[in-house]
Design an enzyme around this catalytic site. Structure first.
Site, PDB file in Angstrom:
ATOM      1  CG  ASP A   1     -34.692   3.992 -13.745  1.00  0.00           C
ATOM      2  OD1 ASP A   1     -35.441   4.504 -14.587  1.00  0.00           O
ATOM      3  OD2 ASP A   1     -34.460   2.765 -13.691  1.00  0.00           O
TER       4      ASP A   1
ATOM      5  CB  SER B   1     -38.616   1.035 -16.492  1.00  0.00           C
ATOM      6  OG  SER B   1     -37.781   2.087 -16.888  1.00  0.00           O
TER       7      SER B   1
ATOM      8  CG  ASP C   1     -38.331   3.337 -12.650  1.00  0.00           C
ATOM      9  OD1 ASP C   1     -38.347   3.907 -13.754  1.00  0.00           O
ATOM     10  OD2 ASP C   1     -37.503   2.453 -12.372  1.00  0.00           O
TER      11      ASP C   1
ATOM     12  CG  ASP D   1     -37.944   6.304 -16.198  1.00  0.00           C
ATOM     13  OD1 ASP D   1     -37.526   6.951 -15.218  1.00  0.00           O
ATOM     14  OD2 ASP D   1     -37.577   5.135 -16.435  1.00  0.00           O
TER      15      ASP D   1
END
Length: 604
Positions: free
Chosen positions: A329, A173, A327, A325
């Protein structure tokens, strides 16, 4: 150095002596002993020996002082080639092997086993994804593999679309470049929750042998199927289905913060009718080093990541800045405080964005009292008050972590679900996935910005209107890092102190109750009377203050070595007169809360 030249007894003696000399913690001594003596770790013995002979005691202690746990979504931490408290082939392999073993136990004989796998731009993400794929194939799973950098919500969607038994996302993340992780998903497309989480953890912690097939051979044999293009197309269609009609007159800048976001955010914005989109060039490079962002940490929760983009926004006259961010999400946002893009800009907190989006979605939807939104125990109560105004239910008695929101959607019925959010910049609508989605949040925020622009307002003015209607809400999150074995002990002691001997007041406001989500009791102050607490079991303490709506929560992070303090302030709508004065007063109050909390925790 080879096995034949290694004297294990001598190395073990050196390790024991290092423990005696306080160069290694007792946990590191114990775990190093296991890695030296147990057959499952034999391939790592030469590297351990090299570290011992070089006197790299701090590196060994950091890597071995404990066993890296499953947190709110999986295993996450710093990468290092050896060790049980870091991310490497062994700890990633154990995670995949343990998952495979448990899923197989849960399936009836003869059932088709399948696993979806995706990865982001972090260092070694592709390597770890291929390793996981090889392990799942060796265990009898068909693997659906996204053969390029893709977002976490796309992985959740793929699990559901292919009706997979489970899923694996390789990402850490918004953590620093040194880190990586695996997030583990169940057949629902949501991250693992009870009872599966504890069972999977048990299998992971007891993995003896990791069996894997060669990735390229598995691809050639058809056991690993690339499905990137078809998944992308289907995902974009699902996001388009969440769009609302309205103006698309908006000039926006988007930053993927060196992550995967451009692969989905740009296509969905274009599909939704937005044409004036600039990808911020200094953040466009796909890089696990995350250059050109403060501290090389690509976290849209940090206002500083927007500083350079805001300068560009003023230069080109942008109406909105969006960022996701690595990834994709989580979504962050900045906008002009007025309708003048050359003037002052400001960012929004995750709670503020959640409130704006909740109001926008609920206003657009046709809802009934059976429809609902989902939040968590540390999400702003402004969202509950907004939902109440639309006669929509709020389920907010949930622990921190989006997996609990996803679980609640399936529990209450996805056909009545409208919106889910948590304070850490996570948002989702629709039923196509069971995780937060930065792309759909970008789309909806762009729609809302275009709408308020057409009305001659700014997003900040829209937020202020919500405060006038529902009361002024201001929140702040404080992160206090406590790394290593010593940090873990400090965190445990601090949580115990909040439970047994908490502050009697904060910022001069009396603490009236202690909600302990571990013992599930509420203790009223100063009488110390205890009552049962109807809530989920969690390592969380909330201090309620004498002024209603003002409270503080404290919990250890489930993904990083830190304690998080959540500060909440509230002024009812009927008590508002001058908004600027109220903002200043609540900022001052939060400063005082923070000062008292840091003093209580003995941190700067």
């Amino acid at each position: 150095m080879t096995d034949s030249t290694i004297n294990k007894d001598e190395l073990l003696q050196q390790i024991e002596q290092a423990g005696t000399d306080k160069k290694l913690s007792s946990g590191a001594v114990g775990n190093l002993g296991k890695w030296m003596e147990e057959a499952r770790y034999s391939e790592y013995v030469p590297q351990i020996a090299e570290h011992v002979e070089a006197g790299k005691w701090q590196a060994l202690d950091d890597a071995f002082w404990t066993v890296i746990p499953f947190g709110t979504g999986g295993r996450r931490g710093r990468m290092y080639p050896i060790g049980c408290n870091v991310i490497n082939d062994r700890t990633i392999g154990e995670s995949a092997q343990g998952l495979a073993e448990y899923v197989k136990e849960q399936q009836p004989d003869g059932a088709q086993l399948s696993c979806a796998i995706a990865y982001d731009t972090r260092h070694k993400s592709r390597h770890f994804a291929e390793l996981c794929a090889g392990i799942m194939v060796a265990a009898g799973f068909q693997v659906y593999f996204l053969d390029d950098y893709r977002s976490t919500p796309v992985l959740s969607f793929l699990v559901r679309r292919k009706q997979c038994s489970c899923g694996i996302m390789v990402t850490a993340s918004h953590n620093p470049p040194s880190d990586n992780a695996v997030k583990v998903y169940w057949s629902t497309g949501g991250q693992i929750v009870p009872p599966h989480d504890k069972e999977i953890i048990d299998r992971v912690m007891n993995v003896e042998t990791i069996e894997a097939v060669n990735f390229d051979e598995a691809v050639g044999d058809g056991h690993v199927e690339f499905c990137t293009q078809e998944t992308d197309a289907a995902f974009i269609e699902q996001l388009k289905a969440q769009a609302f009609a309205g103006s698309r007159d908006l000039k926006l800048i988007y930053s993927p913060l060196h992550g995967v976001g451009a692969s989905v955010v740009c296509p969905v914005l274009a599909a939704d009718g937005f044409s004036d989109i600039e990808v911020f060039a200094p953040h466009a490079e796909l890089s696990g080093d995350f250059p050109n962002v403060p501290g090389h940490v690509s976290n849209p929760e940090n206002p500083a990541v927007f500083d350079a983009i805001i300068e560009r926004g003023r230069e080109v006259g942008a109406d909105l800045i969006l960022a996701t961010d690595p990834d994709c999400d989580r979504m962050g946002c900045a906008a002009p405080r007025t309708t003048d893009p050359k003037g002052e800009w400001d960012t929004f907190t995750g709670n503020q964005l959640g409130a704006l989006l909740a109001d926008y979605v609920l206003e657009q939807c046709t809802s009934t009292p059976d429809h609902y939104v989902v939040t968590t125990l540390v999400t702003t109560e402004l969202i509950r008050r907004i939902a109440d105004s639309y006669s929509v239910k709020t389920y907010g008695n949930l622990h921190v972590g989006f997996k609990w929101i996803a679980e609640q959607v399936d529990k209450q019925g996805p056909e009545r679900f409208l919106f889910g959010t948590e304070e850490s910049h996570g948002y989702v609508v629709g039923t196509y996935a069971r995780d937060k989605d930065g792309a759909v949040a970008c789309m909806l925020m762009a729609e809302l910005a275009a709408r308020v622009k057409a009305e001659g307002k700014s997003l900040h003015e829209k937020l202020e209107a919500l405060h006038w209607q529902h009361g002024y809400h201001a929140e702040r999150t404080i992160n206090v890092f406590m790394e290593g074995a010593e940090g873990m002990e400090r965190m445990k002691a601090l949580m115990q102190q909040f439970r047994e001997n908490p502050p009697t007041s904060l910022a001069g406001i009396e603490v009236t109750a202690i909600r302990d989500y571990k013992s599930l009791t509420t203790t009223t102050k100063p009488s110390n009377e205890k009552e049962p607490l109807d809530a989920p079991d969690a390592n969380l303490v909330i201090l309620d203050l004498a002024e209603p709506g003002n409270y503080v929560a404290v919990r250890p992070s489930g993904t990083e070595p830190k304690v998080k303090f959540y500060i909440f302030t509230f002024v009812p709508a009927e008590q508002l007169s001058l908004m600027d004065m109220t903002k200043d007063e609540m900022d001052t109050r939060m400063d005082a809360f923070e000062k008292d909390l840091r003093a209580f925790a003995h941190v700067d």
